[in-house]
Design a protein around this motif. Structure first.
Motif, PDB file in Angstrom:
ATOM      1  N   ILE A  90      20.522  67.978  30.835  1.00 21.28           N
ATOM      2  CA  ILE A  90      20.254  68.117  32.272  1.00 21.28           C
ATOM      3  C   ILE A  90      20.244  69.588  32.691  1.00 21.28           C
ATOM      4  O   ILE A  90      19.359  70.018  33.429  1.00 21.28           O
ATOM      5  N   ALA A  91      21.205  70.368  32.214  1.00 23.52           N
ATOM      6  CA  ALA A  91      21.280  71.779  32.605  1.00 23.52           C
ATOM      7  C   ALA A  91      20.044  72.542  32.127  1.00 23.52           C
ATOM      8  O   ALA A  91      19.514  73.399  32.848  1.00 23.52           O
ATOM      9  N   GLU A  92      19.572  72.236  30.909  1.00 22.98           N
ATOM     10  CA  GLU A  92      18.375  72.900  30.391  1.00 22.98           C
ATOM     11  C   GLU A  92      17.146  72.488  31.197  1.00 22.98           C
ATOM     12  O   GLU A  92      16.277  73.312  31.492  1.00 22.98           O
ATOM     13  N   ARG A  93      17.070  71.221  31.543  1.00 23.39           N
ATOM     14  CA  ARG A  93      15.951  70.729  32.346  1.00 23.39           C
ATOM     15  C   ARG A  93      15.945  71.409  33.715  1.00 23.39           C
ATOM     16  O   ARG A  93      14.888  71.821  34.207  1.00 23.39           O
ATOM     17  N   ALA A  94      17.115  71.549  34.318  1.00 25.85           N
ATOM     18  CA  ALA A  94      17.225  72.217  35.623  1.00 25.85           C
ATOM     19  C   ALA A  94      16.785  73.673  35.504  1.00 25.85           C
ATOM     20  O   ALA A  94      16.065  74.188  36.377  1.00 25.85           O
ATOM     21  N   HIS A  95      17.211  74.332  34.446  1.00 29.07           N
ATOM     22  CA  HIS A  95      16.797  75.726  34.220  1.00 29.07           C
ATOM     23  C   HIS A  95      15.276  75.827  34.079  1.00 29.07           C
ATOM     24  O   HIS A  95      14.643  76.710  34.660  1.00 29.07           O
ATOM     25  N   ASN A  96      14.678  74.920  33.304  1.00 29.87           N
ATOM     26  CA  ASN A  96      13.229  74.941  33.105  1.00 29.87           C
ATOM     27  C   ASN A  96      12.469  74.660  34.397  1.00 29.87           C
ATOM     28  O   ASN A  96      11.430  75.274  34.661  1.00 29.87           O
ATOM     29  N   LEU A  97      12.981  73.746  35.201  1.00 35.81           N
ATOM     30  CA  LEU A  97      12.372  73.474  36.506  1.00 35.81           C
ATOM     31  C   LEU A  97      12.442  74.708  37.402  1.00 35.81           C
ATOM     32  O   LEU A  97      11.460  75.074  38.055  1.00 35.81           O
ATOM     33  N   ALA A  98      13.608  75.351  37.431  1.00 40.91           N
ATOM     34  CA  ALA A  98      13.779  76.549  38.262  1.00 40.91           C
ATOM     35  C   ALA A  98      12.885  77.686  37.779  1.00 40.91           C
ATOM     36  O   ALA A  98      12.300  78.410  38.589  1.00 40.91           O
ATOM     37  N   THR A  99      12.757  77.833  36.465  1.00 35.84           N
ATOM     38  CA  THR A  99      11.905  78.884  35.915  1.00 35.84           C
ATOM     39  C   THR A  99      10.445  78.642  36.297  1.00 35.84           C
ATOM     40  O   THR A  99       9.743  79.571  36.723  1.00 35.84           O
ATOM     41  N   TYR A 101       9.303  77.001  38.814  1.00 33.00           N
ATOM     42  CA  TYR A 101       9.141  77.238  40.252  1.00 33.00           C
ATOM     43  C   TYR A 101       9.179  78.729  40.575  1.00 33.00           C
ATOM     44  O   TYR A 101       8.362  79.228  41.353  1.00 33.00           O
ATOM     45  N   THR A 102      10.121  79.446  39.981  1.00 31.92           N
ATOM     46  CA  THR A 102      10.279  80.875  40.274  1.00 31.92           C
ATOM     47  C   THR A 102       9.057  81.675  39.842  1.00 31.92           C
ATOM     48  O   THR A 102       8.552  82.507  40.593  1.00 31.92           O
ATOM     49  N   TYR A 103       8.574  81.455  38.630  1.00 31.29           N
ATOM     50  CA  TYR A 103       7.452  82.242  38.112  1.00 31.29           C
ATOM     51  C   TYR A 103       6.094  81.772  38.609  1.00 31.29           C
ATOM     52  O   TYR A 103       5.189  82.572  38.801  1.00 31.29           O
ATOM     53  N   PHE A 104       5.932  80.456  38.791  1.00 35.55           N
ATOM     54  CA  PHE A 104       4.606  79.921  39.080  1.00 35.55           C
ATOM     55  C   PHE A 104       4.517  79.131  40.380  1.00 35.55           C
ATOM     56  O   PHE A 104       3.450  78.630  40.720  1.00 35.55           O
ATOM     57  N   GLY A 105       5.653  78.981  41.090  1.00 37.27           N
ATOM     58  CA  GLY A 105       5.645  78.288  42.368  1.00 37.27           C
ATOM     59  C   GLY A 105       5.415  76.796  42.259  1.00 37.27           C
ATOM     60  O   GLY A 105       5.065  76.149  43.243  1.00 37.27           O
ATOM     61  N   ASP A 106       5.609  76.220  41.057  1.00 37.59           N
ATOM     62  CA  ASP A 106       5.330  74.802  40.856  1.00 37.59           C
ATOM     63  C   ASP A 106       6.267  74.236  39.790  1.00 37.59           C
ATOM     64  O   ASP A 106       6.024  74.403  38.596  1.00 37.59           O
ATOM     65  N   ALA A 107       7.320  73.573  40.226  1.00 30.39           N
ATOM     66  CA  ALA A 107       8.285  73.009  39.290  1.00 30.39           C
ATOM     67  C   ALA A 107       7.670  71.900  38.432  1.00 30.39           C
ATOM     68  O   ALA A 107       8.120  71.655  37.314  1.00 30.39           O
ATOM     69  N   SER A 108       6.606  71.265  38.896  1.00 24.57           N
ATOM     70  CA  SER A 108       5.999  70.166  38.129  1.00 24.57           C
ATOM     71  C   SER A 108       5.282  70.661  36.872  1.00 24.57           C
ATOM     72  O   SER A 108       4.902  69.847  36.026  1.00 24.57           O
ATOM     73  N   LEU A 109       5.131  71.957  36.720  1.00 25.69           N
ATOM     74  CA  LEU A 109       4.509  72.489  35.498  1.00 25.69           C
ATOM     75  C   LEU A 109       5.305  72.134  34.252  1.00 25.69           C
ATOM     76  O   LEU A 109       4.750  72.122  33.155  1.00 25.69           O
ATOM     77  N   ILE A 110       6.581  71.828  34.427  1.00 22.04           N
ATOM     78  CA  ILE A 110       7.404  71.424  33.289  1.00 22.04           C
ATOM     79  C   ILE A 110       6.797  70.194  32.594  1.00 22.04           C
ATOM     80  O   ILE A 110       6.917  70.036  31.381  1.00 22.04           O
ATOM     81  N   ASN A 111       6.089  69.358  33.361  1.00 26.04           N
ATOM     82  CA  ASN A 111       5.476  68.150  32.808  1.00 26.04           C
ATOM     83  C   ASN A 111       4.164  68.433  32.069  1.00 26.04           C
ATOM     84  O   ASN A 111       3.663  67.559  31.363  1.00 26.04           O
TER      85      ASN A 111
END
Length: 148
Positions: A90-99, A101-111
């Motif tokens: 969960i913590a890694e997933r949260a970090h990846n979502l935040a990254t 969003y921070t770099y690309f403005g879109d947390a859904s890019l993780i998918n």
């Protein structure tokens, strides 16, 4: 070029030529521009310029030839494992979502990250190497012990 002891840099510079004790190459990602750090720790008695020339030879191969299919498949497998494993906790997933969003403005890019990596071709790797791995686009640093 340096994903473990079976990588092209390690095999050639550490195992075959025995010029280095360790080699590595990895990107340091920023939004733009990014940096790629390639390094080697020379073996005892090896002239650093000889090691640099051997590293240049391997980089030139990536610039001038398509990487072999077997090496390409290994890279894809490594990235797939890294991305899937990087979302396991969960913590890694949260970090990846935040990254994302921070770099690309879109947390859904993780998918979509895995799909983006799997779409890369051997030709893409060669094209990017030709564009960025040039003599004019690098800094070489020798970190040597003091001379007595």
């Amino acid at each position: 070029m340096s994903g473990g002891q079976s990588s092209r840099l390690y095999r050639e510079l550490v195992d075959n030529k025995q010029l280095a004790l360790q080699v590595g190459s990895f990107p340091i990602p920023f939004n733009e521009p990014a940096i790629n750090l390639t390094f080697a720790f020379s073996n005892m008695g090896i002239d650093p310029q000889e090691l640099e020339a051997a590293m240049d030879t391997e980089i030139e191969k990536v610039r001038n030839e398509l990487i072999p299919e077997k090496e390409f498949q290994k890279l894809k497998n490594q990235y797939e494992n890294q991305i899937i494993g990087g979302n396991y906790k969960i913590a890694e997933r949260a970090h990846n979502l935040a990254t994302a969003y921070t770099y690309f403005g879109d947390a859904s890019l993780i998918n979509k990250e895995l799909d983006h990596y799997m779409a890369v071709t051997r030709e893409d790797i060669q094209r990017v190497a030709q564009e960025y791995f040039t003599d004019d686009n690098r800094v070489v640093l020798y970190y040597l012990p003091k001379q007595n």
